[in-house]
Design an enzyme around this catalytic site. Structure first.
Site, PDB file in Angstrom:
ATOM      1  CB  ALA A  15      -0.947  -0.001   1.207  1.00 52.83           C
ATOM      2  NE  ARG A  17       7.440   1.828  -4.675  1.00 47.04           N
ATOM      3  CZ  ARG A  17       7.879   1.266  -5.802  1.00 47.04           C
ATOM      4  NH1 ARG A  17       7.467   1.685  -6.955  1.00 47.04           N
ATOM      5  NH2 ARG A  17       8.748   0.280  -5.750  1.00 47.04           N
ATOM      6  CG  ASP A  64       9.112  -9.907   2.883  1.00 49.53           C
ATOM      7  OD1 ASP A  64       8.256 -10.160   2.002  1.00 49.53           O
ATOM      8  OD2 ASP A  64      10.315 -10.195   2.764  1.00 49.53           O
ATOM      9  CB  VAL A  65       3.493 -10.147   1.267  1.00 48.29           C
ATOM     10  CG1 VAL A  65       2.822  -8.801   1.465  1.00 48.29           C
ATOM     11  CG2 VAL A  65       4.302 -10.177  -0.018  1.00 48.29           C
ATOM     12  CG  ASN A  91      -1.466  -3.753  -4.738  1.00 47.42           C
ATOM     13  OD1 ASN A  91      -1.745  -3.590  -5.917  1.00 47.42           O
ATOM     14  ND2 ASN A  91      -0.466  -3.098  -4.149  1.00 47.42           N
ATOM     15  CB  SER A 143      -0.616  -9.464 -14.233  1.00 44.88           C
ATOM     16  OG  SER A 143      -0.117  -8.991 -15.467  1.00 44.88           O
ATOM     17  CE1 TYR A 156       4.204  -9.156 -11.967  1.00 46.36           C
ATOM     18  CE2 TYR A 156       3.300  -9.382 -14.187  1.00 46.36           C
ATOM     19  CZ  TYR A 156       3.294  -8.776 -12.937  1.00 46.36           C
ATOM     20  OH  TYR A 156       2.362  -7.793 -12.661  1.00 46.36           O
ATOM     21  CB  ALA A 158       4.918 -19.043 -13.314  1.00 44.72           C
ATOM     22  CE  LYS A 160       1.136 -10.206 -10.292  1.00 48.51           C
ATOM     23  NZ  LYS A 160       0.571  -9.609  -9.073  1.00 48.51           N
TER      24      LYS A 160
HETATM   25  P1  NAP Z   1       4.685  -0.775  -7.437  1.00 52.31           P
HETATM   26  O1  NAP Z   1       4.468   0.646  -7.802  1.00 52.31           O
HETATM   27  O2  NAP Z   1       6.042  -1.369  -7.591  1.00 52.31           O
HETATM   28  O3  NAP Z   1       4.160  -0.996  -5.936  1.00 52.31           O
HETATM   29  C1  NAP Z   1       4.242  -2.256  -5.314  1.00 52.31           C
HETATM   30  C2  NAP Z   1       4.281  -2.047  -3.826  1.00 52.31           C
HETATM   31  O4  NAP Z   1       4.431  -3.336  -3.194  1.00 52.31           O
HETATM   32  C3  NAP Z   1       5.479  -1.196  -3.386  1.00 52.31           C
HETATM   33  O5  NAP Z   1       5.089  -0.289  -2.381  1.00 52.31           O
HETATM   34  C4  NAP Z   1       6.430  -2.247  -2.856  1.00 52.31           C
HETATM   35  O6  NAP Z   1       7.352  -1.770  -1.882  1.00 52.31           O
HETATM   36  C5  NAP Z   1       5.490  -3.248  -2.249  1.00 52.31           C
HETATM   37  N1  NAP Z   1       6.158  -4.520  -2.028  1.00 52.31           N
HETATM   38  C6  NAP Z   1       7.101  -5.104  -2.812  1.00 52.31           C
HETATM   39  N2  NAP Z   1       7.528  -6.238  -2.249  1.00 52.31           N
HETATM   40  C7  NAP Z   1       6.842  -6.374  -1.082  1.00 52.31           C
HETATM   41  C8  NAP Z   1       6.865  -7.351  -0.046  1.00 52.31           C
HETATM   42  N3  NAP Z   1       7.679  -8.393  -0.090  1.00 52.31           N
HETATM   43  N4  NAP Z   1       6.035  -7.174   1.014  1.00 52.31           N
HETATM   44  C9  NAP Z   1       5.227  -6.090   1.096  1.00 52.31           C
HETATM   45  N5  NAP Z   1       5.173  -5.136   0.148  1.00 52.31           N
HETATM   46  C10 NAP Z   1       5.980  -5.288  -0.931  1.00 52.31           C
HETATM   47  O7  NAP Z   1       3.738  -1.744  -8.280  1.00 52.31           O
HETATM   48  P2  NAP Z   1       2.284  -1.488  -8.908  1.00 52.31           P
HETATM   49  O8  NAP Z   1       2.447  -1.194 -10.345  1.00 52.31           O
HETATM   50  O9  NAP Z   1       1.499  -0.574  -8.051  1.00 52.31           O
HETATM   51  O10 NAP Z   1       1.697  -2.975  -8.816  1.00 52.31           O
HETATM   52  C11 NAP Z   1       0.788  -3.380  -7.814  1.00 52.31           C
HETATM   53  C12 NAP Z   1       0.253  -4.769  -8.185  1.00 52.31           C
HETATM   54  O11 NAP Z   1      -0.385  -4.696  -9.459  1.00 52.31           O
HETATM   55  C13 NAP Z   1       1.336  -5.823  -8.312  1.00 52.31           C
HETATM   56  O12 NAP Z   1       0.861  -7.063  -7.825  1.00 52.31           O
HETATM   57  C14 NAP Z   1       1.551  -5.914  -9.807  1.00 52.31           C
HETATM   58  O13 NAP Z   1       2.047  -7.177 -10.206  1.00 52.31           O
HETATM   59  C15 NAP Z   1       0.148  -5.686 -10.304  1.00 52.31           C
HETATM   60  N6  NAP Z   1       0.089  -5.233 -11.697  1.00 52.31           N
HETATM   61  C16 NAP Z   1       0.623  -4.036 -12.077  1.00 52.31           C
HETATM   62  C17 NAP Z   1       0.546  -3.655 -13.411  1.00 52.31           C
HETATM   63  C18 NAP Z   1       1.104  -2.349 -13.915  1.00 52.31           C
HETATM   64  O14 NAP Z   1       1.039  -2.118 -15.119  1.00 52.31           O
HETATM   65  N7  NAP Z   1       1.617  -1.468 -13.049  1.00 52.31           N
HETATM   66  C19 NAP Z   1      -0.047  -4.498 -14.339  1.00 52.31           C
HETATM   67  C20 NAP Z   1      -0.559  -5.708 -13.926  1.00 52.31           C
HETATM   68  C21 NAP Z   1      -0.495  -6.061 -12.599  1.00 52.31           C
HETATM   69  P3  NAP Z   1       8.732  -1.064  -2.369  1.00 52.31           P
HETATM   70  O15 NAP Z   1       8.391   0.372  -2.559  1.00 52.31           O
HETATM   71  O16 NAP Z   1       9.678  -1.310  -1.270  1.00 52.31           O
HETATM   72  O17 NAP Z   1       9.138  -1.754  -3.646  1.00 52.31           O
END
Ligand code: NAP
Length: 248
Positions: A15, A17, A64-65, A91, A143, A156, A158, A160
């Site tokens: 949550a 960012r 850490d999830v 998420n 995704s 990634y 696999a 999702k």
């Molecule tokens: P993002 O901007 O990278 O944000 C992901 C957040 O998750 C970050 O705050 C990150 O922390 C946190 N995180 C990473 N590893 C973690 C862990 N081990 N435990 C707890 N928190 C953790 O990504 P997003 O684009 O918002 O993506 C959110 C979700 O949507 C993801 O599941 C992604 O696969 C999915 N998604 C995104 C897109 C896209 O186009 N953006 C498309 C399809 C699916 P840090 O700041 O420390 O990294």
């Protein structure tokens, strides 16, 4: 629209960012109290303050999830703090792209442990409370890559695809206790995760999108509101693709 989410309690992972942050802000706009979880203590606290400013109760925790021990602990803390748990949004997710022949064990393991095991860890921990409560909404962020695969993203994709199968299994397992479990499969959404792609790839992606624009974090958060509310009570085990029509 009034989604009837006032005074509900939602837990959102990742949550700090991006999409997770917007989901927290949008649920708070509906009067939902929010537990924010992220591995980055600074961003989760900063987002927590923004959410709190909307007049709802918030609880920001670093975890850490992929660590089942940490997840069990934070879910117990969140439940103790709010007295109930109505909505879980799984998420948090990462990418570590590489071609299969070059992919390192760590790249495979890290993506699977955060994206898939992390979703399982929270689903299991939260289910104990939701099953007892006999109500709940779980929304998993998958995704389109988990449906169609992608070059350089075997890990990634696999993970999702696993999230989608986990969603369907949990939906069947929890249905008799009034718990809905659904997944959202975003396409190309503008966040830090996609910011790293070069302009040529972004341009090519955009050309494949019938609605002719990249997605926004609000596009995803709006669907989370629906799937977290009583307005989707007869929907479970489904994957809602939000990609401007890219995958049909
Ligand atoms: P993002 O901007 O990278 O944000 C992901 C957040 O998750 C970050 O705050 C990150 O922390 C946190 N995180 C990473 N590893 C973690 C862990 N081990 N435990 C707890 N928190 C953790 O990504 P997003 O684009 O918002 O993506 C959110 C979700 O949507 C993801 O599941 C992604 O696969 C999915 N998604 C995104 C897109 C896209 O186009 N953006 C498309 C399809 C699916 P840090 O700041 O420390 O990294």
């Amino acid at each position: 629209m009034d989604y009837g989410l006032k005074d509900k309690v939602a837990l959102i992972t990742g949550a700090g960012r991006g999409i997770g942050k917007q989901i927290a802000l949008s649920l708070a706009d509906e009067g939902c109290n929010i537990a924010l979880i992220d591995v980055d203590e600074n961003t989760v606290k900063a987002t927590g303050a923004e959410v709190h400013a909307k007049g709802v109760k918030t609880f920001s925790l670093k975890a850490d999830v992929s660590s089942s021990a940490e997840v069990e602990k934070v879910v117990d803390e969140v439940h103790k703090n709010f007295g109930r748990l109505d909505i879980l949004v799984n998420n948090a997710g990462i990418t570590r792209d590489n071609l299969i022949m070059r992919m390192k064990n760590e790249e495979w393991d890290k993506v699977l442990s955060i994206n898939l095991k992390g979703t399982f860890n929270f689903t299991r921990a939260v289910s104990r409370y939701m099953l007892k409560q006999r109500s709940g909404k779980i929304v998993n962020i998958a995704s389109v890559i988990g449906i169609g695969g992608n070059i350089g993203q075997a890990n990634y994709a696999a993970s999702k695809a696993g999230v989608i199968a986990l969603t369907k299994s949990a939906a069947k397992e929890f249905a008799s206790r009034n718990i809905n479990v659904n997944a959202i499969a975003p396409g190309f959404i503008q966040t830090a995760m996609t910011e790293v792609l070069n302009d040529e790839i972004k341009q090519k992606m955009q050309e494949r999108i019938p609605l002719q624009r990249l997605g926004t974090v609000e596009d995803i958060a709006d669907a989370v509101l629906f799937l977290s509310s009583d307005k989707s009570n007869y929907i479970t085990g489904q994957v809602l693709v939000i990609d401007g029509g890219m995958v049909m």
